[in-house]
Motif scaffolding. Structure first.
Motif, PDB file in Angstrom:
ATOM      1  N   PRO A 162       0.814  -1.208   0.000  1.00 52.98           N
ATOM      2  CA  PRO A 162       0.000   0.000   0.000  1.00 52.98           C
ATOM      3  C   PRO A 162       0.848   1.258   0.000  1.00 52.98           C
ATOM      4  O   PRO A 162       1.935   1.292   0.567  1.00 52.98           O
ATOM      5  CB  PRO A 162      -0.801  -0.108   1.300  1.00 52.98           C
ATOM      6  CG  PRO A 162      -0.009  -1.010   2.161  1.00 52.98           C
ATOM      7  CD  PRO A 162       0.706  -1.957   1.245  1.00 52.98           C
ATOM      8  N   PRO A 163       0.336   2.298  -0.631  1.00 54.15           N
ATOM      9  CA  PRO A 163       1.047   3.577  -0.603  1.00 54.15           C
ATOM     10  C   PRO A 163       0.875   4.247   0.754  1.00 54.15           C
ATOM     11  O   PRO A 163       0.286   3.675   1.667  1.00 54.15           O
ATOM     12  CB  PRO A 163       0.369   4.368  -1.712  1.00 54.15           C
ATOM     13  CG  PRO A 163      -0.998   3.798  -1.780  1.00 54.15           C
ATOM     14  CD  PRO A 163      -0.865   2.339  -1.430  1.00 54.15           C
ATOM     15  N   TYR A 164       1.365   5.469   0.857  1.00 56.83           N
ATOM     16  CA  TYR A 164       1.270   6.214   2.107  1.00 56.83           C
ATOM     17  C   TYR A 164      -0.187   6.338   2.544  1.00 56.83           C
ATOM     18  O   TYR A 164      -1.107   6.306   1.735  1.00 56.83           O
ATOM     19  CB  TYR A 164       1.869   7.598   1.936  1.00 56.83           C
ATOM     20  CG  TYR A 164       1.128   8.442   0.945  1.00 56.83           C
ATOM     21  CD1 TYR A 164       0.064   9.233   1.348  1.00 56.83           C
ATOM     22  CD2 TYR A 164       1.449   8.428  -0.401  1.00 56.83           C
ATOM     23  CE1 TYR A 164      -0.643   9.998   0.442  1.00 56.83           C
ATOM     24  CE2 TYR A 164       0.752   9.181  -1.310  1.00 56.83           C
ATOM     25  CZ  TYR A 164      -0.291   9.972  -0.879  1.00 56.83           C
ATOM     26  OH  TYR A 164      -0.984  10.719  -1.782  1.00 56.83           O
ATOM     27  N   SER A 165      -0.390   6.459   3.832  1.00 58.90           N
ATOM     28  CA  SER A 165      -1.727   6.633   4.364  1.00 58.90           C
ATOM     29  C   SER A 165      -1.653   7.414   5.666  1.00 58.90           C
ATOM     30  O   SER A 165      -0.780   7.160   6.503  1.00 58.90           O
ATOM     31  CB  SER A 165      -2.381   5.269   4.612  1.00 58.90           C
ATOM     32  OG  SER A 165      -3.633   5.433   5.235  1.00 58.90           O
ATOM     33  N   TRP A 166      -2.580   8.344   5.850  1.00 55.06           N
ATOM     34  CA  TRP A 166      -2.665   9.109   7.087  1.00 55.06           C
ATOM     35  C   TRP A 166      -3.593   8.455   8.101  1.00 55.06           C
ATOM     36  O   TRP A 166      -3.627   8.841   9.264  1.00 55.06           O
ATOM     37  CB  TRP A 166      -3.157  10.529   6.791  1.00 55.06           C
ATOM     38  CG  TRP A 166      -2.102  11.374   6.166  1.00 55.06           C
ATOM     39  CD1 TRP A 166      -1.909  11.598   4.836  1.00 55.06           C
ATOM     40  CD2 TRP A 166      -1.068  12.093   6.833  1.00 55.06           C
ATOM     41  NE1 TRP A 166      -0.834  12.410   4.627  1.00 55.06           N
ATOM     42  CE2 TRP A 166      -0.298  12.737   5.860  1.00 55.06           C
ATOM     43  CE3 TRP A 166      -0.712  12.259   8.174  1.00 55.06           C
ATOM     44  CZ2 TRP A 166       0.794  13.522   6.163  1.00 55.06           C
ATOM     45  CZ3 TRP A 166       0.371  13.054   8.471  1.00 55.06           C
ATOM     46  CH2 TRP A 166       1.112  13.674   7.472  1.00 55.06           C
ATOM     47  N   TRP A 167      -4.373   7.469   7.685  1.00 55.31           N
ATOM     48  CA  TRP A 167      -5.368   6.877   8.579  1.00 55.31           C
ATOM     49  C   TRP A 167      -4.766   6.187   9.795  1.00 55.31           C
ATOM     50  O   TRP A 167      -5.356   6.286  10.887  1.00 55.31           O
ATOM     51  CB  TRP A 167      -6.287   5.940   7.810  1.00 55.31           C
ATOM     52  CG  TRP A 167      -7.184   6.668   6.875  1.00 55.31           C
ATOM     53  CD1 TRP A 167      -7.161   6.622   5.513  1.00 55.31           C
ATOM     54  CD2 TRP A 167      -8.235   7.580   7.216  1.00 55.31           C
ATOM     55  NE1 TRP A 167      -8.123   7.452   4.990  1.00 55.31           N
ATOM     56  CE2 TRP A 167      -8.802   8.049   6.025  1.00 55.31           C
ATOM     57  CE3 TRP A 167      -8.745   8.053   8.430  1.00 55.31           C
ATOM     58  CZ2 TRP A 167      -9.851   8.946   6.002  1.00 55.31           C
ATOM     59  CZ3 TRP A 167      -9.797   8.954   8.392  1.00 55.31           C
ATOM     60  CH2 TRP A 167     -10.333   9.392   7.199  1.00 55.31           C
ATOM     61  N   PRO A 168      -3.653   5.483   9.706  1.00 51.73           N
ATOM     62  CA  PRO A 168      -3.094   4.892  10.937  1.00 51.73           C
ATOM     63  C   PRO A 168      -2.726   5.939  11.980  1.00 51.73           C
ATOM     64  O   PRO A 168      -2.871   5.697  13.185  1.00 51.73           O
ATOM     65  CB  PRO A 168      -1.848   4.142  10.445  1.00 51.73           C
ATOM     66  CG  PRO A 168      -2.117   3.855   9.017  1.00 51.73           C
ATOM     67  CD  PRO A 168      -2.921   5.002   8.518  1.00 51.73           C
ATOM     68  N   LEU A 169      -2.271   7.108  11.545  1.00 52.78           N
ATOM     69  CA  LEU A 169      -1.958   8.176  12.487  1.00 52.78           C
ATOM     70  C   LEU A 169      -3.213   8.605  13.249  1.00 52.78           C
ATOM     71  O   LEU A 169      -3.195   8.719  14.480  1.00 52.78           O
ATOM     72  CB  LEU A 169      -1.357   9.374  11.756  1.00 52.78           C
ATOM     73  CG  LEU A 169      -1.175  10.623  12.612  1.00 52.78           C
ATOM     74  CD1 LEU A 169      -0.051  10.404  13.608  1.00 52.78           C
ATOM     75  CD2 LEU A 169      -0.914  11.827  11.755  1.00 52.78           C
ATOM     76  N   TRP A 170      -4.324   8.814  12.545  1.00 52.26           N
ATOM     77  CA  TRP A 170      -5.550   9.267  13.205  1.00 52.26           C
ATOM     78  C   TRP A 170      -6.132   8.169  14.090  1.00 52.26           C
ATOM     79  O   TRP A 170      -6.701   8.481  15.154  1.00 52.26           O
ATOM     80  CB  TRP A 170      -6.565   9.756  12.176  1.00 52.26           C
ATOM     81  CG  TRP A 170      -6.040  10.919  11.405  1.00 52.26           C
ATOM     82  CD1 TRP A 170      -5.850  10.995  10.062  1.00 52.26           C
ATOM     83  CD2 TRP A 170      -5.585  12.162  11.948  1.00 52.26           C
ATOM     84  NE1 TRP A 170      -5.309  12.205   9.736  1.00 52.26           N
ATOM     85  CE2 TRP A 170      -5.136  12.952  10.875  1.00 52.26           C
ATOM     86  CE3 TRP A 170      -5.503  12.689  13.227  1.00 52.26           C
ATOM     87  CZ2 TRP A 170      -4.634  14.230  11.037  1.00 52.26           C
ATOM     88  CZ3 TRP A 170      -4.994  13.963  13.396  1.00 52.26           C
ATOM     89  CH2 TRP A 170      -4.568  14.718  12.321  1.00 52.26           C
ATOM     90  N   CYS A 171      -5.994   6.912  13.677  1.00 50.16           N
ATOM     91  CA  CYS A 171      -6.449   5.811  14.547  1.00 50.16           C
ATOM     92  C   CYS A 171      -5.654   5.789  15.845  1.00 50.16           C
ATOM     93  O   CYS A 171      -6.218   5.610  16.930  1.00 50.16           O
ATOM     94  CB  CYS A 171      -6.318   4.471  13.818  1.00 50.16           C
ATOM     95  SG  CYS A 171      -7.523   4.205  12.518  1.00 50.16           S
ATOM     96  N   SER A 172      -4.356   5.982  15.764  1.00 49.21           N
ATOM     97  CA  SER A 172      -3.530   5.954  16.971  1.00 49.21           C
ATOM     98  C   SER A 172      -3.788   7.175  17.847  1.00 49.21           C
ATOM     99  O   SER A 172      -3.762   7.067  19.084  1.00 49.21           O
ATOM    100  CB  SER A 172      -2.049   5.853  16.611  1.00 49.21           C
ATOM    101  OG  SER A 172      -1.642   6.977  15.868  1.00 49.21           O
TER     102      SER A 172
END
Length: 141
Positions: A88-98
């Motif tokens: 997968p390419p970059y993603s900001w969603w793991p940051l917001w989940c954490s």
């Protein structure tokens, strides 16, 4: 997967040897009043069983799979060429989940249930975005 089986098999053998030595050393080593260290012994025993479980799993699957290039001694680098999988390419969603999880844990520690509810609300949105990020937008497929 035969190489992985051998690695985990050697690790299992190491822990099979170390676990009783650790128990004897803590029980009769002059400290802990001859009672032994149950926490360390249990951790080593569970680590041994975990390594054994992984070894058995990899061993069963290594027999059923076709040989991979890295399992052959005379394989060339070009034998492993081709598509390796989806990365997968970059993603900001793991940051917001954490961040949401951090807010929720902080809220529980401070007994601020109103903050926990806010964090859980944003967490549902963040987790939904993380799960469904490949269904829409630039990287949809």
């Amino acid at each position: 997967m035969k190489a992985e089986t051998w690695v985990f098999g050697a690790t299992t053998a190491f822990f099979v040897l170390v676990t009783p030595i650790y128990w004897i050393a803590t029980a009769y080593g002059g400290y802990l009043d001859g009672k032994g260290d149950w926490t360390g012994f249990t951790a080593l025993a569970m680590t041994t069983l975990l390594c054994l479980m992984i070894t058995v799993y990899l061993g069963f699957h290594a027999r059923k799979m076709d040989a991979r290039p890295e399992d052959s001694r005379d394989a060339e680098i070009a034998d492993g060429a081709g598509e390796l999988g989806f990365f997968p390419p970059y993603s900001w969603w793991p940051l917001w989940c954490s961040v949401c999880l951090g807010v929720m844990v902080f809220a529980v520690a401070m007994h601020a249930w109103w903050l926990f509810i806010i964090g859980a609300g944003f967490g549902v949105v963040a987790l939904s975005g993380f799960v469904f990020e490949y269904y829409r937008g630039e990287h949809a497929h």
